[in-house]
Design a protein around this motif. Sequence first.
Motif, PDB file in Angstrom:
ATOM      1  N   THR A   1       0.770  -1.283  -0.096  1.00 35.03           N
ATOM      2  CA  THR A   1       0.108  -0.335   0.231  1.00 35.03           C
ATOM      3  C   THR A   1       0.540   0.987   0.272  1.00 35.03           C
ATOM      4  O   THR A   1       0.457   1.991  -0.376  1.00 35.03           O
ATOM      5  N   LYS A   2       1.740   1.272   0.924  1.00 37.50           N
ATOM      6  CA  LYS A   2       2.800   2.477   1.223  1.00 37.50           C
ATOM      7  C   LYS A   2       3.493   2.081  -0.326  1.00 37.50           C
ATOM      8  O   LYS A   2       3.677   3.635  -1.184  1.00 37.50           O
ATOM      9  N   ILE A   3       3.848   1.183  -1.470  1.00 39.53           N
ATOM     10  CA  ILE A   3       4.659   2.131  -2.552  1.00 39.53           C
ATOM     11  C   ILE A   3       3.585   2.188  -4.222  1.00 39.53           C
ATOM     12  O   ILE A   3       3.906   3.362  -4.205  1.00 39.53           O
ATOM     13  N   ALA A   4       2.021   1.284  -3.377  1.00 40.58           N
ATOM     14  CA  ALA A   4       1.092   2.403  -4.173  1.00 40.58           C
ATOM     15  C   ALA A   4       1.059   3.674  -4.234  1.00 40.58           C
ATOM     16  O   ALA A   4       1.023   4.421  -4.908  1.00 40.58           O
ATOM     17  N   GLN A   5       0.972   4.388  -3.449  1.00 41.66           N
ATOM     18  CA  GLN A   5       0.642   5.369  -2.317  1.00 41.66           C
ATOM     19  C   GLN A   5       2.125   6.639  -2.856  1.00 41.66           C
ATOM     20  O   GLN A   5       1.953   7.695  -4.121  1.00 41.66           O
ATOM     21  N   ASN A   6       3.675   5.997  -3.289  1.00 43.30           N
ATOM     22  CA  ASN A   6       4.542   6.721  -3.760  1.00 43.30           C
ATOM     23  C   ASN A   6       4.399   7.373  -5.112  1.00 43.30           C
ATOM     24  O   ASN A   6       4.566   8.079  -5.536  1.00 43.30           O
ATOM     25  N   ARG A   7       4.103   5.767  -5.438  1.00 53.34           N
ATOM     26  CA  ARG A   7       3.689   5.487  -6.675  1.00 53.34           C
ATOM     27  C   ARG A   7       3.386   6.578  -7.669  1.00 53.34           C
ATOM     28  O   ARG A   7       3.381   7.450  -8.764  1.00 53.34           O
ATOM     29  N   PHE A   8       1.365   6.278  -6.803  1.00 47.61           N
ATOM     30  CA  PHE A   8       0.103   7.276  -6.996  1.00 47.61           C
ATOM     31  C   PHE A   8       0.848   8.949  -6.888  1.00 47.61           C
ATOM     32  O   PHE A   8       0.440   9.784  -7.709  1.00 47.61           O
ATOM     33  N   ALA A   9       1.881   9.232  -6.072  1.00 46.13           N
ATOM     34  CA  ALA A   9       2.267  10.651  -5.545  1.00 46.13           C
ATOM     35  C   ALA A   9       2.975  11.208  -6.909  1.00 46.13           C
ATOM     36  O   ALA A   9       2.253  12.131  -7.766  1.00 46.13           O
ATOM     37  N   LYS A  10       3.752  10.168  -7.592  1.00 42.22           N
ATOM     38  CA  LYS A  10       4.907  11.018  -8.659  1.00 42.22           C
ATOM     39  C   LYS A  10       4.177  10.311  -9.631  1.00 42.22           C
ATOM     40  O   LYS A  10       4.290  11.629 -10.249  1.00 42.22           O
TER      41      LYS A  10
ATOM     42  N   ALA B   1       3.455   9.221 -16.524  1.00 44.68           N
ATOM     43  CA  ALA B   1       2.218   9.291 -14.999  1.00 44.68           C
ATOM     44  C   ALA B   1       2.012   7.482 -15.459  1.00 44.68           C
ATOM     45  O   ALA B   1       1.722   7.376 -14.711  1.00 44.68           O
ATOM     46  N   VAL B   2       1.633   7.133 -16.609  1.00 53.19           N
ATOM     47  CA  VAL B   2       1.553   5.825 -17.493  1.00 53.19           C
ATOM     48  C   VAL B   2       1.498   4.969 -16.792  1.00 53.19           C
ATOM     49  O   VAL B   2       1.749   3.906 -16.108  1.00 53.19           O
ATOM     50  N   LYS B   3       3.296   5.199 -16.610  1.00 55.10           N
ATOM     51  CA  LYS B   3       3.928   3.907 -15.898  1.00 55.10           C
ATOM     52  C   LYS B   3       4.146   3.683 -14.708  1.00 55.10           C
ATOM     53  O   LYS B   3       4.016   2.737 -13.998  1.00 55.10           O
ATOM     54  N   GLN B   4       3.806   5.160 -13.973  1.00 54.82           N
ATOM     55  CA  GLN B   4       3.637   4.793 -12.334  1.00 54.82           C
ATOM     56  C   GLN B   4       1.944   4.522 -11.965  1.00 54.82           C
ATOM     57  O   GLN B   4       2.191   3.800 -10.865  1.00 54.82           O
ATOM     58  N   LEU B   5       1.451   4.518 -12.756  1.00 51.45           N
ATOM     59  CA  LEU B   5      -0.156   4.720 -12.382  1.00 51.45           C
ATOM     60  C   LEU B   5      -0.750   3.159 -13.307  1.00 51.45           C
ATOM     61  O   LEU B   5      -1.493   3.132 -12.491  1.00 51.45           O
ATOM     62  N   GLU B   6      -0.367   3.009 -13.452  1.00 49.97           N
ATOM     63  CA  GLU B   6      -0.779   1.440 -14.363  1.00 49.97           C
ATOM     64  C   GLU B   6      -1.004   0.121 -13.940  1.00 49.97           C
ATOM     65  O   GLU B   6      -1.534  -0.410 -13.723  1.00 49.97           O
ATOM     66  N   ASP B   7      -0.333  -0.026 -13.046  1.00 52.82           N
ATOM     67  CA  ASP B   7      -0.063  -1.658 -12.163  1.00 52.82           C
ATOM     68  C   ASP B   7      -0.388  -1.062 -11.001  1.00 52.82           C
ATOM     69  O   ASP B   7      -0.644  -1.918  -9.693  1.00 52.82           O
ATOM     70  N   LEU B   8      -1.386  -0.547 -11.107  1.00 52.10           N
ATOM     71  CA  LEU B   8      -2.350   0.150  -8.824  1.00 52.10           C
ATOM     72  C   LEU B   8      -3.426  -0.352  -9.107  1.00 52.10           C
ATOM     73  O   LEU B   8      -3.593  -0.332  -7.513  1.00 52.10           O
ATOM     74  N   SER B   9      -4.410  -0.550  -9.474  1.00 50.09           N
ATOM     75  CA  SER B   9      -5.284  -1.175  -8.869  1.00 50.09           C
ATOM     76  C   SER B   9      -5.424  -1.740  -8.753  1.00 50.09           C
ATOM     77  O   SER B   9      -7.162  -1.897  -7.905  1.00 50.09           O
ATOM     78  N   GLY B  10      -4.567  -2.495  -8.393  1.00 54.23           N
ATOM     79  CA  GLY B  10      -5.430  -4.024  -7.219  1.00 54.23           C
ATOM     80  C   GLY B  10      -5.156  -2.823  -5.639  1.00 54.23           C
ATOM     81  O   GLY B  10      -5.987  -3.327  -5.073  1.00 54.23           O
TER      82      GLY B  10
END
Length: 110
Positions: free
Chosen positions: A28-37, A50-59
């Motif tokens: 969850t922390k990794i996902a939040q960091n990537r979302f912010a990035k 942005a797509v590279k950071q966000l695309e695999d966070l849907s889980g």
Amino acid sequence: MDMSDGMNLLLCLIIMAVFIYGWGKVKTKIAQNRFAKGKKYIAEKDYRGAVKQLEDLSGELKNDPDYWFYLGLSLVGAGSKADGKQALLKTLEIDDSHIKARELLDKIGK
């Protein structure tokens, strides 16, 4: 199985539960960091980054309408209009009052 085996099994189960719980928190922390990035890349108009950071966070962020909005925004900005629309529609499934998602959908054409 004697008492010692039962205690060892219980100890193993407790350790596994703690590890699984901790790993969930880390993910969850990794996902939040990537979302912010990803949002930072959007602000810089680097939509592909942005797509590279966000695309695999849907889980991890599947119920966050802002995640889906920013994913849609970055996909549209990167040229993937159809995928962007799907993400924006997902935003509205979660939060049908999400004004920015509605505005962007109207702008790109439903």
